[in-house]
Design a protein around this motif. Structure first.
Motif, PDB file in Angstrom:
ATOM      1  N   VAL A 109       1.381   3.222  -8.353  1.00  0.00           N
ATOM      2  CA  VAL A 109       1.720   1.829  -8.669  1.00  0.00           C
ATOM      3  C   VAL A 109       2.429   1.766 -10.026  1.00  0.00           C
ATOM      4  O   VAL A 109       3.406   1.031 -10.194  1.00  0.00           O
ATOM      5  N   ALA A 110       1.974   2.563 -10.988  1.00  0.00           N
ATOM      6  CA  ALA A 110       2.640   2.614 -12.295  1.00  0.00           C
ATOM      7  C   ALA A 110       4.070   3.146 -12.130  1.00  0.00           C
ATOM      8  O   ALA A 110       5.001   2.665 -12.799  1.00  0.00           O
TER       9      ALA A 110
ATOM     10  N   LYS B 149      -3.373   4.410  -8.619  1.00  0.00           N
ATOM     11  CA  LYS B 149      -3.024   3.768  -9.884  1.00  0.00           C
ATOM     12  C   LYS B 149      -1.719   4.352 -10.444  1.00  0.00           C
ATOM     13  O   LYS B 149      -0.863   3.623 -10.926  1.00  0.00           O
TER      14      LYS B 149
ATOM     15  N   SER C  35      -2.829   9.663  -7.967  1.00  0.00           N
ATOM     16  CA  SER C  35      -3.748   8.556  -7.663  1.00  0.00           C
ATOM     17  C   SER C  35      -2.951   7.318  -7.272  1.00  0.00           C
ATOM     18  O   SER C  35      -1.747   7.220  -7.534  1.00  0.00           O
TER      19      SER C  35
END
Length: 69
Positions: free
Chosen positions: A46-47, A43, A41
């Motif tokens: 980005v993590a 998200k 994903s």
């Protein structure tokens, strides 16, 4: 000190298939320094970028050239 007009390296987020992403880290001259594995994903990718940012500044260099010899 960074010269005026020069850009620092950057993280580029890329599509990697239908529902996955990866990032690549490029130097200011455009050289690809690292490519990530796939993330499921936006998200998660980005993590992953944030984890690299946090750990790269304090990470140790470990020389493993002589392992297994």
């Amino acid at each position: 000190m960074k010269e005026q007009g020069k850009m620092a390296g950057s993280f580029e987020i890329l599509k990697a298939g239908t529902n996955s992403f990866r990032f690549r880290l490029t130097a200011e001259d455009g050289t690809v320094v690292a490519v990530s594995p796939q993330f499921p994903s936006l998200k998660a990718v980005v993590a992953g970028i944030n984890a690299v940012r946090e750990n790269a500044a304090t990470g140790f260099v470990v020389d493993r050239r002589n392992l297994g010899t």
